[in-house]
Structures are given as C-alpha cells and as structure tokens.
Design an enzyme around this catalytic site. Structure first.
Site, short mmCIF file in Angstrom:
data_model
loop_
_atom_site.label_atom_id
_atom_site.label_comp_id
_atom_site.label_asym_id
_atom_site.label_seq_id
_atom_site.Cartn_x
_atom_site.Cartn_y
_atom_site.Cartn_z
NE ARG A 191 -3.77 -2.12 2.38
CZ ARG A 191 -4.56 -2.39 3.39
NH1 ARG A 191 -4.55 -1.64 4.46
NH2 ARG A 191 -5.38 -3.42 3.32
CB CYS A 192 4.00 2.31 -0.33
SG CYS A 192 5.21 1.45 -1.32
N GLY A 193 3.34 4.13 -2.63
CA GLY A 193 3.53 4.65 -3.98
C GLY A 193 4.45 3.80 -4.82
CB THR A 222 2.40 -0.90 -4.42
OG1 THR A 222 2.39 -0.57 -3.03
CG2 THR A 222 1.77 -2.28 -4.59
CD GLN A 275 3.75 3.58 2.60
OE1 GLN A 275 4.75 3.07 2.13
NE2 GLN A 275 3.45 4.85 2.41
#
Length: 139
Positions: free
Chosen positions: A50-52, A54, A85
């Site tokens: 759940r991060c930029g 991913t 995240q």
C-alpha cells in the site's frame, strides 16, 4: 553495480560480503527459506502493498523472469515500518502479490528492516555503504 530502492542507491553486495546467504530467514508462509540454496546473485528488496512504490512488484517480477534463468533471485521482504504501508497478514500479502502482480519470486515473512527489532539480514545489508558511501537505516 548499484540499484535504486525506496529512493536510495545501494551497492550490490558481492561474494566478498561475508555470510549474507547464511543468515536464517523464513518464507512468507512461515517455512524455512535458505538464501544459500540460491547460487547466483540476490536482489533483496523491502516491499509494501500500500505505498507509492507498490507497482515495483511488476518490475521485480519482470526482472525475476528475465534474469532468473541467468541466476538472479529476486527476494521480496514485506515491511510495515514505513507509514503502516504493509498492514496485511501473510495470507493477504501473498494473495495481493499473486493476484495483482502475478508475483512468483520468493517473498519472506514480514519483518523490520530498521530499529531494535531489525532482522539480522537487514542488519548485515545496512552495514554496507551505498554508492555514495553511506550506510545505515533503510529510508
């Protein structure tokens, strides 16, 4: 050789790096996993669902498929230390990676990469300076 992970340029550790493959680790499903069973180079990457960054799962899968036949093993290490995240269970992480990105490369159990509970694997990895001569915590 260097690579970029989480905005930090890291040096690839060579066989001169003592014992990295001998550090005990566990697969995402909790079973024993031996890095020593992987004869070629390892690309060890802390990951989160759940991060930029991913979408890196897709790129890492492409690397694993392209360079795996030449001996490269990509190893994903889920970590929840960066703004929460990676909050999922092992089962949720495995399902997300498989269904969303078709991940087939090995994933280790969720672990800490920084701090007092840092896994011994990351303790060893963060002792090695990056291409700018900086060692220390994963950023």
């Amino acid at each position: 050789m260097t690579f970029l992970t989480a905005g930090r340029r890291l040096s690839v550790m060579t066989q001169k790096s003592p014992g990295i493959k001998d550090i005990p680790v566990r697969a995402l499903d909790g079973s024993d996993f031996s890095l020593a069973d992987r004869p070629g180079p390892l690309l060890i990457v802390n990951v989160a669902s759940r991060c930029g960054l991913t979408p890196q799962y897709g790129v890492l899968e492409d690397l694993a498929k392209s360079y795996g036949p030449r001996g490269l093993t990509v190893v994903g290490v889920p970590c929840n230390q960066f703004m929460g995240q990676e909050p999922g269970t092992s089962e949720e992480i495995a399902e997300f990676c498989s269904v969303t990105y078709g991940v087939t490369f090995p994933l280790l159990e969720k672990t800490d990469v920084n701090g007092a509970e840092r896994h011994p694997l990351y303790a060893a990895l963060t002792e090695t300076a990056d291409s700018d001569g900086v060692a220390g915590d994963v950023q």
